[in-house]
Design a protein around this motif. Structure first.
Motif, mmCIF file in Angstrom:
data_model
loop_
_atom_site.group_PDB
_atom_site.id
_atom_site.type_symbol
_atom_site.label_atom_id
_atom_site.label_comp_id
_atom_site.label_asym_id
_atom_site.label_seq_id
_atom_site.Cartn_x
_atom_site.Cartn_y
_atom_site.Cartn_z
ATOM 1 N N ASN A 165 0.752 -1.124 0.080
ATOM 2 C CA ASN A 165 0.016 -0.068 0.076
ATOM 3 C C ASN A 165 0.839 1.358 -0.019
ATOM 4 N N SER A 166 1.114 1.886 -1.216
ATOM 5 C CA SER A 166 2.037 3.016 -1.369
ATOM 6 C C SER A 166 1.450 4.070 -0.263
ATOM 7 N N LYS A 167 0.111 4.529 -0.054
ATOM 8 C CA LYS A 167 -0.049 5.619 0.739
ATOM 9 C C LYS A 167 0.464 5.229 2.253
ATOM 10 N N LEU A 168 0.203 4.117 2.648
ATOM 11 C CA LEU A 168 0.977 3.868 4.117
ATOM 12 C C LEU A 168 2.295 4.032 4.154
ATOM 13 N N LEU A 169 3.053 3.587 2.925
ATOM 14 C CA LEU A 169 4.624 3.349 3.009
ATOM 15 C C LEU A 169 4.981 5.001 3.006
ATOM 16 N N GLU A 170 4.181 5.903 2.278
ATOM 17 C CA GLU A 170 4.481 7.232 2.120
ATOM 18 C C GLU A 170 4.498 7.812 3.492
ATOM 19 N N LYS A 171 3.313 7.620 4.046
ATOM 20 C CA LYS A 171 2.916 8.117 5.322
ATOM 21 C C LYS A 171 4.090 7.807 6.424
ATOM 22 N N ALA A 172 4.538 6.494 6.367
ATOM 23 C CA ALA A 172 5.721 6.194 7.404
ATOM 24 C C ALA A 172 7.095 6.398 6.728
ATOM 25 N N LYS A 175 10.359 5.343 1.092
ATOM 26 C CA LYS A 175 10.389 5.805 -0.212
ATOM 27 C C LYS A 175 10.589 4.927 -1.315
ATOM 28 N N LYS A 176 10.998 3.780 -1.093
ATOM 29 C CA LYS A 176 10.939 2.570 -1.758
ATOM 30 C C LYS A 176 10.666 1.309 -1.228
ATOM 31 N N PRO A 299 2.499 -4.013 -6.796
ATOM 32 C CA PRO A 299 3.340 -5.500 -6.472
ATOM 33 C C PRO A 299 4.552 -5.104 -6.151
ATOM 34 N N MET A 300 5.080 -6.068 -5.359
ATOM 35 C CA MET A 300 6.469 -6.040 -4.829
ATOM 36 C C MET A 300 7.152 -7.323 -4.732
#
Length: 433
Positions: A165-172, A175-176, A299-300
């Motif tokens: 979930n890119s939104k949660l990653l950004e919030k935390a 960056k990659k 996808p990761m």
């Protein structure tokens, strides 16, 4: 393991229903493998009419798309296709019983995890020559092979991997995507710091889905099987489960989570990572109240133990196999058309978001413009492999045996080394049945 056939009891065991009475039922008929023109049910192999059996014909979302393919074929070829279906959870047991009794003909849709068990019955035609005409990707072709022979034409080829979930990653502040186990752990701790009930990684922790531990075991270096020897119980498998237990104890993963729970958590914005098949994007985003979630799903590649290792993923998808006998030739051409014709596979993708299995199909603009599918294929499916346990009729029991031992570790009832030793012994005993 024998390749001459599986018993009815063996087929039932695949679904954990071996306790049902099978007295007087007899064994499923096993036929020695033979050439493509040989009939195993006494039918006319040249008949234009045949059956097509698929669990998807029993599903509201999938049925219209498949019926459209069937009707188009009937119109162009002047043939009649009898559509047959059983619910997915009953499908293999019903199919093997009907197949063993000579009641199933034509083309049959198989989950790739079932191909080996069905091929062992000796009822399927070999499709090596036909498969060379389809333009399938190498990964897709391999999904239809059992014992060195092509028994299935790949219809849709994907994998089970990690969705972020890119939104949660950004919030935390991440960056990659993390690429190593060390980086992954660090990211999970950053996500935990967000609070608000966030489960950093909605990993499987219920027995029903704990087969998801296998790719992590492979990540740590356990190959699961070395020839005929089960390697679960080695240092790598112990290290993997020890690591999983650490994530559990640090609350970086949560207790009692299966695929459905993971989708729900992810859909609520409460999980940053979870494991799913490629269809997970459509299923999870459709269930979410957040209508922007689909755009945030990425996808990761599964993190690796050390840089340079191959990311692990489980192959996922379906093939179409052909039953020797009535309508065999026409059913083979139908299967080839359904799985490789560019227009057909592209339209099927548009309606179901299931990736084609051919190079041409994947490059079609309507498919290629779907960034999620393209990235999934390149990042995850490209290195995906099937389970070495799929070849055994006891696959479901094998997965459950390992899952129970892993769960015992998670809840503190067993030590990783003891649990993996026991799991390995139980699996070894199961495959000797």
């Amino acid at each position: 393991m024998t390749t001459s056939g599986i018993s009815r009891r063996g087929a039932l065991r695949m679904f954990g229903i071996g306790a049902l009475s099978v007295a007087g039922a007899g064994a499923l008929g096993a036929c020695a493998p033979s050439g493509a023109s040989t009939s195993s049910n006494g039918g006319d192999t040249k008949s234009k009419d045949f059956d097509f059996t698929s669990w998807s014909l029993n599903e509201e979302a999938a049925k219209p798309s498949i019926e459209k393919i069937i009707k188009a074929w009937e119109k162009s070829e002047g043939s009649k296709i009898r559509a047959v279906s059983y619910p997915y959870n009953e499908y293999l047991s019903q199919l093997t019983l009907k197949l063993g009794g000579g009641e199933t003909t034509g083309a049959v849709h198989l989950d790739i995890a079932w191909l080996a068990a069905v091929a062992q019955m000796g009822k399927l035609a070999e499709l090596d020559t036909v498969a060379m005409k389809g333009g399938y990707t190498n990964v897709a072709l391999n999904s239809g092979i059992y014992d060195g022979k092509q028994y299935g034409l790949p219809w849709n080829t994907g994998s089970i991997g990690v969705i972020a979930n890119s939104k949660l990653l950004e919030k935390a502040g991440i960056k990659k995507h993390p690429t190593t186990i060390e980086e992954f752990e660090g990211a999970l701790r950053e996500l935990k710091g967000l609070g608000n009930g966030i489960v950093p990684y909605a990993a499987a922790t219920k027995v029903a889905q704990l087969k998801d531990i296998f790719p992590w075991m492979q990540t740590f270096g356990c190959i699961l099987m070395d020839g005929d020897k089960v390697t679960i119980g080695d240092d790598a498998s112990v290290d993997a489960v020890t690591w999983y237990k650490k994530l559990h104890d640090e609350k970086l993963i949560a207790a009692d989570v299966d695929r459905f729970d993971a989708r729900a958590l992810f859909g609520q914005g409460k999980a940053a990572f979870y494991d799913d098949a490629i269809i997970g994007k459509g299923v999870t985003s459709a269930q979410s109240k957040d209508k922007t979630l689909a755009d945030a799903m990425q996808p990761m590649k599964r993190p690796v133990l050390k840089a340079g290792d191959t990311p692990q993923a489980l192959l996922w998808g379906g093939v179409i196999a052909i039953v020797k006998g009535k309508g065999q030739d026409a059913a083979t051409q139908f299967a080839l058309h359904t799985t490789s014709d560019r227009a057909t596979t592209t339209e099927y993708f548009a309606s179901r978001a299931l990736p084609p299995s051919t190079t041409v199909g994947l490059s079609d603009p309507k498919v290629a413009q779907d960034t999620f599918t393209t990235e999934w294929t390149e990042k995850i499916t490209d290195t995906a492999t099937g389970s070495p346990f799929w070849q055994f009729a006891q696959n479901a029991q094998i997965e459950e045996a390992v899952a129970k031992q892993v769960q015992a570790v998670l809840v503190g009832k067993s030590k990783p080394k003891d649990a993996m030793k026991k799991a390995g012994e139980e699996v070894a005993a199961l495959i000797k049945r």
